[in-house]
Design a protein around this motif. Structure first.
Motif, PDB file in Angstrom:
ATOM      1  N   VAL A  15      27.776 -30.562  54.195  1.00 33.87           N
ATOM      2  CA  VAL A  15      28.684 -30.064  53.396  1.00 33.87           C
ATOM      3  C   VAL A  15      28.889 -30.206  51.797  1.00 33.87           C
ATOM      4  CG1 VAL A  15      31.319 -30.067  52.994  1.00 33.87           C
ATOM      5  CG2 VAL A  15      30.593 -30.854  55.231  1.00 33.87           C
ATOM      6  N   GLY A  16      28.449 -29.168  51.304  1.00 31.66           N
ATOM      7  CA  GLY A  16      28.231 -29.368  49.718  1.00 31.66           C
ATOM      8  C   GLY A  16      29.243 -28.779  49.053  1.00 31.66           C
ATOM      9  N   GLY A  17      29.629 -29.408  47.918  1.00 26.40           N
ATOM     10  CA  GLY A  17      30.635 -28.996  47.027  1.00 26.40           C
ATOM     11  C   GLY A  17      29.991 -28.539  45.633  1.00 26.40           C
ATOM     12  N   GLY A  18      30.138 -27.462  45.097  1.00 30.31           N
ATOM     13  CA  GLY A  18      29.637 -27.496  43.674  1.00 30.31           C
ATOM     14  C   GLY A  18      28.188 -27.751  43.867  1.00 30.31           C
ATOM     15  N   VAL A  19      27.649 -28.572  42.821  1.00 30.86           N
ATOM     16  CA  VAL A  19      26.142 -28.727  42.457  1.00 30.86           C
ATOM     17  C   VAL A  19      25.910 -29.598  43.723  1.00 30.86           C
ATOM     18  CG1 VAL A  19      25.659 -28.316  40.251  1.00 30.86           C
ATOM     19  CG2 VAL A  19      26.692 -30.611  40.933  1.00 30.86           C
ATOM     20  N   GLY A  20      26.705 -30.299  44.332  1.00 28.93           N
ATOM     21  CA  GLY A  20      26.432 -31.035  45.628  1.00 28.93           C
ATOM     22  C   GLY A  20      25.533 -30.131  46.913  1.00 28.93           C
ATOM     23  N   THR A  21      25.838 -28.681  46.817  1.00 25.47           N
ATOM     24  CA  THR A  21      25.094 -27.927  47.292  1.00 25.47           C
ATOM     25  C   THR A  21      23.499 -28.070  47.120  1.00 25.47           C
ATOM     26  OG1 THR A  21      26.946 -26.617  47.474  1.00 25.47           O
ATOM     27  CG2 THR A  21      24.617 -25.678  48.162  1.00 25.47           C
ATOM     28  N   ALA A  22      23.236 -28.582  45.998  1.00 17.46           N
ATOM     29  CA  ALA A  22      21.691 -28.599  45.760  1.00 17.46           C
ATOM     30  C   ALA A  22      21.223 -29.794  46.369  1.00 17.46           C
ATOM     31  CB  ALA A  22      21.474 -28.951  44.057  1.00 17.46           C
ATOM     32  N   VAL A  23      22.110 -30.929  46.596  1.00 17.18           N
ATOM     33  CA  VAL A  23      21.695 -31.909  47.408  1.00 17.18           C
ATOM     34  C   VAL A  23      21.328 -31.730  48.789  1.00 17.18           C
ATOM     35  CG1 VAL A  23      22.291 -34.641  48.184  1.00 17.18           C
ATOM     36  CG2 VAL A  23      23.018 -33.525  45.907  1.00 17.18           C
ATOM     37  N   ILE A  24      22.151 -30.990  49.202  1.00 15.53           N
ATOM     38  CA  ILE A  24      21.977 -30.913  50.709  1.00 15.53           C
ATOM     39  C   ILE A  24      20.914 -29.676  51.202  1.00 15.53           C
ATOM     40  CG2 ILE A  24      24.455 -31.423  51.289  1.00 15.53           C
ATOM     41  CD1 ILE A  24      24.699 -28.194  51.809  1.00 15.53           C
ATOM     42  N   TYR A  25      20.428 -29.145  50.097  1.00 17.90           N
ATOM     43  CA  TYR A  25      19.447 -28.225  50.564  1.00 17.90           C
ATOM     44  C   TYR A  25      18.241 -28.800  50.907  1.00 17.90           C
ATOM     45  CZ  TYR A  25      15.581 -24.519  49.956  1.00 17.90           C
ATOM     46  OH  TYR A  25      14.683 -23.738  50.137  1.00 17.90           O
ATOM     47  N   PRO A  26      17.339 -29.738  50.585  1.00 18.19           N
ATOM     48  CA  PRO A  26      16.197 -30.373  51.167  1.00 18.19           C
ATOM     49  C   PRO A  26      16.524 -30.907  52.590  1.00 18.19           C
ATOM     50  CG  PRO A  26      17.032 -31.558  49.133  1.00 18.19           C
ATOM     51  CD  PRO A  26      17.896 -30.224  49.097  1.00 18.19           C
ATOM     52  N   ILE A  46      26.753 -34.523  56.878  1.00 16.97           N
ATOM     53  CA  ILE A  46      26.221 -35.047  55.693  1.00 16.97           C
ATOM     54  C   ILE A  46      26.865 -34.351  54.381  1.00 16.97           C
ATOM     55  CG2 ILE A  46      24.050 -35.593  53.994  1.00 16.97           C
ATOM     56  CD1 ILE A  46      22.570 -35.742  56.652  1.00 16.97           C
ATOM     57  N   THR A  47      27.239 -35.000  53.554  1.00 17.41           N
ATOM     58  CA  THR A  47      28.236 -34.557  52.432  1.00 17.41           C
ATOM     59  C   THR A  47      27.753 -35.113  51.130  1.00 17.41           C
ATOM     60  OG1 THR A  47      30.470 -33.896  51.528  1.00 17.41           O
ATOM     61  CG2 THR A  47      30.130 -36.136  52.636  1.00 17.41           C
ATOM     62  N   ALA A  48      27.937 -33.865  50.046  1.00 18.89           N
ATOM     63  CA  ALA A  48      27.616 -34.193  48.560  1.00 18.89           C
ATOM     64  C   ALA A  48      28.484 -33.453  47.856  1.00 18.89           C
ATOM     65  CB  ALA A  48      25.966 -34.007  48.381  1.00 18.89           C
ATOM     66  N   GLY A  49      28.992 -34.041  46.740  1.00 18.70           N
ATOM     67  CA  GLY A  49      29.783 -33.253  45.851  1.00 18.70           C
ATOM     68  C   GLY A  49      30.824 -33.902  45.335  1.00 18.70           C
ATOM     69  N   PRO A  50      31.773 -33.372  44.736  1.00 18.72           N
ATOM     70  CA  PRO A  50      32.956 -34.143  44.055  1.00 18.72           C
ATOM     71  C   PRO A  50      33.504 -35.241  44.964  1.00 18.72           C
ATOM     72  CG  PRO A  50      33.355 -31.754  43.708  1.00 18.72           C
ATOM     73  CD  PRO A  50      32.168 -31.821  44.831  1.00 18.72           C
ATOM     74  N   VAL A  51      33.677 -36.550  44.442  1.00 18.48           N
ATOM     75  CA  VAL A  51      34.021 -37.675  45.214  1.00 18.48           C
ATOM     76  C   VAL A  51      35.410 -37.324  46.170  1.00 18.48           C
ATOM     77  CG1 VAL A  51      34.455 -39.979  45.179  1.00 18.48           C
ATOM     78  CG2 VAL A  51      33.116 -39.188  43.416  1.00 18.48           C
ATOM     79  N   PRO A  52      36.506 -36.904  45.510  1.00 21.08           N
ATOM     80  CA  PRO A  52      37.445 -36.381  46.318  1.00 21.08           C
ATOM     81  C   PRO A  52      37.175 -35.477  47.647  1.00 21.08           C
ATOM     82  CG  PRO A  52      37.972 -36.058  43.778  1.00 21.08           C
ATOM     83  CD  PRO A  52      36.548 -36.094  43.915  1.00 21.08           C
ATOM     84  N   MET A  53      36.213 -34.623  47.391  1.00 16.96           N
ATOM     85  CA  MET A  53      36.075 -33.747  48.528  1.00 16.96           C
ATOM     86  C   MET A  53      35.060 -34.451  49.588  1.00 16.96           C
ATOM     87  SD  MET A  53      32.932 -30.857  48.796  1.00 16.96           S
ATOM     88  CE  MET A  53      31.786 -32.224  49.305  1.00 16.96           C
ATOM     89  N   MET A  54      34.420 -35.394  49.101  1.00 16.97           N
ATOM     90  CA  MET A  54      33.662 -36.332  50.157  1.00 16.97           C
ATOM     91  C   MET A  54      34.432 -37.135  50.891  1.00 16.97           C
ATOM     92  SD  MET A  54      29.912 -37.255  48.471  1.00 16.97           S
ATOM     93  CE  MET A  54      30.454 -37.931  46.527  1.00 16.97           C
ATOM     94  N   GLN A 107      37.390 -38.240  55.794  1.00 17.72           N
ATOM     95  CA  GLN A 107      38.963 -38.408  56.522  1.00 17.72           C
ATOM     96  C   GLN A 107      38.695 -37.467  57.757  1.00 17.72           C
ATOM     97  OE1 GLN A 107      41.569 -38.103  53.416  1.00 17.72           O
ATOM     98  NE2 GLN A 107      41.715 -40.145  52.950  1.00 17.72           N
ATOM     99  N   ALA A 108      38.304 -36.427  57.704  1.00 19.00           N
ATOM    100  CA  ALA A 108      38.214 -35.447  58.476  1.00 19.00           C
ATOM    101  C   ALA A 108      37.602 -35.785  59.727  1.00 19.00           C
ATOM    102  CB  ALA A 108      37.588 -34.080  57.973  1.00 19.00           C
ATOM    103  N   THR A 109      36.246 -36.488  59.302  1.00 20.12           N
ATOM    104  CA  THR A 109      35.559 -36.981  60.660  1.00 20.12           C
ATOM    105  C   THR A 109      35.865 -38.077  61.201  1.00 20.12           C
ATOM    106  OG1 THR A 109      33.996 -37.843  59.026  1.00 20.12           O
ATOM    107  CG2 THR A 109      33.409 -35.463  59.752  1.00 20.12           C
ATOM    108  N   LYS A 110      36.335 -39.126  60.456  1.00 21.13           N
ATOM    109  CA  LYS A 110      36.507 -40.369  61.163  1.00 21.13           C
ATOM    110  C   LYS A 110      37.498 -40.333  62.282  1.00 21.13           C
ATOM    111  CE  LYS A 110      37.586 -45.002  59.499  1.00 21.13           C
ATOM    112  NZ  LYS A 110      37.915 -45.918  58.654  1.00 21.13           N
ATOM    113  N   GLU A 111      38.479 -39.578  62.285  1.00 22.60           N
ATOM    114  CA  GLU A 111      39.343 -39.403  63.725  1.00 22.60           C
ATOM    115  C   GLU A 111      38.401 -39.136  64.654  1.00 22.60           C
ATOM    116  OE1 GLU A 111      42.122 -36.304  62.491  1.00 22.60           O
ATOM    117  OE2 GLU A 111      42.333 -37.471  60.816  1.00 22.60           O
ATOM    118  N   LYS A 112      37.562 -38.371  64.302  1.00 19.09           N
ATOM    119  CA  LYS A 112      36.561 -37.723  65.510  1.00 19.09           C
ATOM    120  C   LYS A 112      35.391 -38.723  65.769  1.00 19.09           C
ATOM    121  CE  LYS A 112      38.860 -33.736  65.697  1.00 19.09           C
ATOM    122  NZ  LYS A 112      39.937 -33.307  66.937  1.00 19.09           N
ATOM    123  N   ASN A 113      35.168 -39.804  64.886  1.00 22.71           N
ATOM    124  CA  ASN A 113      34.272 -40.628  65.107  1.00 22.71           C
ATOM    125  C   ASN A 113      32.785 -40.017  64.860  1.00 22.71           C
ATOM    126  OD1 ASN A 113      33.469 -43.402  65.081  1.00 22.71           O
ATOM    127  ND2 ASN A 113      33.588 -43.483  67.475  1.00 22.71           N
TER     128      ASN A 113
END
Lengths: 465, 302
Positions: free
Chosen positions: B117-128, B199-207, B212-218
């Protein structure tokens, strides 16, 4: 001049910038001796046959000889003697704790004050910066290449000594500029950056090469240095490590710094220059610094110069146990730094927007001596007080930096993560030597330089065997 | 503007820029020659760069590396004066300082189905990461978000690697209309193959929302953090983050951490520590730039 006449001469005083002025600027505190005063001071040396001051110097400068030349006004000889043992005299003349080393061994201490060796070292180094021509020719190149990892005091010294032996030394530095703690840690008012710059340039004239932005362990491994880049030996001098935090509540608040971060922003990144700096530093009306060493002293005096109306140092033991140099403490007091002894921060308190507002401290008393031989500080139950502040800086020490060591699995470490070396400064990897803070834990510039020099001699023996 | 160096004579010739281009408004891609960094790069690594010789040290995740060409790719969002100066650099120019690769690489294994999950320039982080995860035999889904269509970056590059790519826009101008977390919840709920890791990278509120979304599903979730940093080698401790109640340094312990353990609120707050100074630097830079523009205009007018 007879010894009796020499004994009559009083120790010359170091001219200083006035305390009320310097507490608001970053220019050097100590202004340096004038020539006449320097030559007079040099005449105080009794030129002992068994000069104990030399043994007190970690790099073994032939002190009586350089003082004797200086007293005669033979600056070239004085500089030759100095440089033959010490490649960075303009630095050591400013930041060495002479009072516990060479000057502590001076025979004159028995009847008054020691010769001001540090002041004179600085004087000769300053003359040399503009006038010195090295007379000793460099030996022919040996064809051996040595990689020096870290451009701090240990690395610079080692590289300079290796160059003087004819070896090709390349210094790899992680940061964008050479100097290590000399540029990121020690403030401008104690050691101007241009002094470090000029000492580095002198090493370049000796043939030392510098490559910045190389984080050995990450950018290249030690094995690659030796196998791919063709270095015959390596000297590891990566320096002080990660800052230790007190681990008290509130360290995530805005306005809490390690001394390393505060000083790096102020020094290396240029925040001391004010608005023209690209790297910011939070301003404060009241700053509180926890710690009692030289780093704490540098941080508190920097905070004051950055504009704090009050800058307070809080130390958990008493004045007598403080590890900082006496001169730094004296200078700090003159600059209006407040000292609170026998107190320890227990919590940093924030306002509603999570900015530091105060630090809560507990009074201490001295108990039984601990492992260090100093009396252990013991908290006094229920005795707390609050110090209002906007910036709180922790200067309580460092632990080993793991970046290089974790990438070098064959390197034997001690239980604290520092590199183990034998009596020659060689590590568990043949041809790889180490020195300075990554071996000793946090120590002084001159001890690191002593390690660098010793390692250069050992590397020379290793390369010739 | 003045680029006068108050620092030491250059010990480095600088790192040549092979290609600089705009990926989105205010988002610049720079491919730079840094052979040693390229040779040692692994997904998750970052570098510290300075745009000019008096510049701030800026940490940037390496968006791609080509060991053969000796190049790395950096993706920069011009959010402040320092990043703006960096994004003004052109093909054929140089970056004076590039140090790295730094940090610990992403811990990767065969998770089965991985959602990036990439937000904004966080998408550049998930590419590699997408590239490496695919090589490990994972099924890789990428969710990439932007304010609107023009802010969605690297979609084509990711489509070449991933099993599925879902662009999301806040304004609905492209792809899924809504936040990345909406799409993530859909995939977690509907996917025929259960999600092994996020794996997520991007604005901190998004991360934070992703965690939160994945925690309940563990679901094992990793966040790539971007705290304020100075040296990037562990020396300053400015990048400390609270993870599982412990203070860790993003530069040597991270920058990726178990997202369910991270104190995101503290990170968001600490990222704002220099807002006033950053704003002043931004205003100063733009005042200088505007003055220069007016000067040039008046000269050309004559």
């Amino acid at each position: 001049m007879k010894a009796a006449e020499r004994m009559q001469i009083p120790r010359q005083r170091m001219p200083e910038q006035k305390a009320e002025d310097r507490a608001r600027n970053f220019s050097e505190v100590n202004l340096g001796l004038a020539e006449e005063a320097a030559r007079t001071e040099a005449q105080r040396c009794l030129t002992c046959k068994k000069a104990k001051c030399i043994a007190g110097c970690p790099v073994g400068v032939d002190i009586p000889n350089f003082l004797e030349a200086l007293a005669r006004g033979d600056m070239q000889t004085a500089a030759d003697v100095l440089f033959s043992a010490n490649v960075l005299p303009a630095i050591t003349g400013r930041v060495c704790p002479q009072e516990t080393q060479c000057e502590a061994q001076c025979i004159r201490i028995n009847r008054g004050e020691p010769v001001a060796i540090g002041y004179l070292e600085r004087f000769v180094a300053e003359w040399a910066a503009d006038n010195y021509q090295r007379t000793a020719a460099l030996p022919p190149p040996t064809g051996k290449k040595v990689a020096v990892v870290g451009a701090g005091p240990a690395g610079l010294t080692c590289a300079g000594e290796l160059a003087k032996m004819g070896h090709a030394a390349t210094v790899f530095e992680a940061l964008h500029t050479p100097g290590g703690v000399l540029v990121y840690g020690i403030p401008e008012f104690r050691l101007p950056k241009e002094i470090v710059q000029s000492e580095v340039s002198k090493l370049e004239e000796l043939g030392v090469k510098f490559e910045c932005n190389v984080v050995v362990g990450q950018t290249m491994t030690v094995a690659e240095l030796m196998q791919q880049e063709g270095f015959d030996a390596v000297f590891l001098a990566t320096g002080a490590g990660l800052p230790i935090f007190l681990s008290i509540p509130g360290e995530g608040l805005k306005g809490v710094y390690s001394a390393n971060e505060f000083l790096t922003r102020a020094n290396l990144m240029g925040a001391y220059k004010g608005a023209e700096s690209a790297t910011p530093l939070l301003p404060s009306t009241h700053a509180v610094i926890a710690g009692g060493g030289n780093t704490a002293m540098d941080a508190v005096r920097t905070a004051r110069r950055m504009g704090a109306e009050s800058a307070t140092l809080i130390y958990r033991r008493s004045r007598e146990e403080m590890p900082a140099r006496a001169e730094e403490v004296k200078h700090a007091e003159e600059e209006g730094i407040e000292f609170i002894f026998l107190a320890n921060p227990v919590e940093i308190i924030g306002d509603s927007e999570r900015w530091v507002r105060a630090v809560r401290c507990q009074r201490m008393q001295l108990g039984e001596p601990d492992a260090s031989g100093r009396r252990r500080p013991v908290p006094i139950d229920g005795d707390f007080f609050e110090l209002p502040c906007q910036v709180f800086i922790e200067a309580i020490g460092t632990r080993a930096n793991p970046l290089l060591t974790q990438a070098t699995p064959d390197l034997r470490l001690n239980k604290w993560g520092y590199i183990e070396t034998d009596e020659n400064g060689m590590t568990s990897i043949p041809g790889v030597f180490a020195g300075g803070d990554i071996v000793r834990g946090a120590a002084t510039v001159i001890l690191a330089m002593g390690d660098g020099k010793k390692a250069a001699e050992a590397i020379n023996r290793y390369l010739s065997s | 503007m003045s680029m006068k160096s108050a620092n030491f004579p250059s010990n480095t010739k600088g790192f040549p820029i092979v290609r600089a281009e705009w990926l989105a408004p205010r988002v610049r891609s720079i491919i730079v020659q840094a052979p040693r960094v390229a040779a040692h790069h692994k997904p998750g690594h970052f570098v510290i760069v300075r745009a000019h010789t008096d510049g701030e040290r800026i940490p940037l995740t390496v968006a791609d590396a080509d060991a053969g060409q000796g190049t790395i790719r950096l993706v920069i969002q011009a959010v402040g004066a320092s990043t703006e100066l960096l994004s003004r650099l052109e093909t054929g120019g140089t970056i004076p300082d590039v140090a790295g690769p730094l940090g610990r690489p992403t811990e990767m294994e065969r998770f089965g189905h991985v959602v990036l999950v990439g937000g904004g320039v966080g998408t550049a982080v998930i590419y590699p990461q997408a590239k490496a995860l695919k090589q490990l035999g994972n099924r890789v889904t990428a969710i990439i978000g932007g304010r609107s269509k023009e802010y969605v970056i690297l979609e084509e590059d990711l489509r070449r690697l991933c099993d599925a790519v879902y662009p999301c826009t806040d304004d609905g101008s492209y792809g899924y209309h809504g936040f990345v977390t909406g799409k993530l919840a859909e995939i977690i709920g509907q996917s025929e193959q259960s999600v092994g890791a996020v794996i997520t990278a991007g604005p901190v509120p998004m991360m934070k929302a992703v965690a939160q979304a994945t925690k309940e599903k563990n679901i094992h979730t990793v966040a790539s953090l971007n705290p304020v940093m100075v040296d990037g080698t562990g020396m300053c401790g400015g990048c400390r983050v609270s993870v599982g109640g412990k203070q860790l340094f993003a530069c040597v312990d991270g920058p990726e951490f178990d997202a369910h353990q991270v104190d995101f609120d503290e990170l968001i707050d600490r990222l704002g520590a220099y807002r006033a100074q950053e704003k002043a630097a931004w205003n100063k830079l733009h005042a200088e730039t505007d003055y220069q523009c007016r000067l040039e205009q008046s000269l050309t007018a004559k």
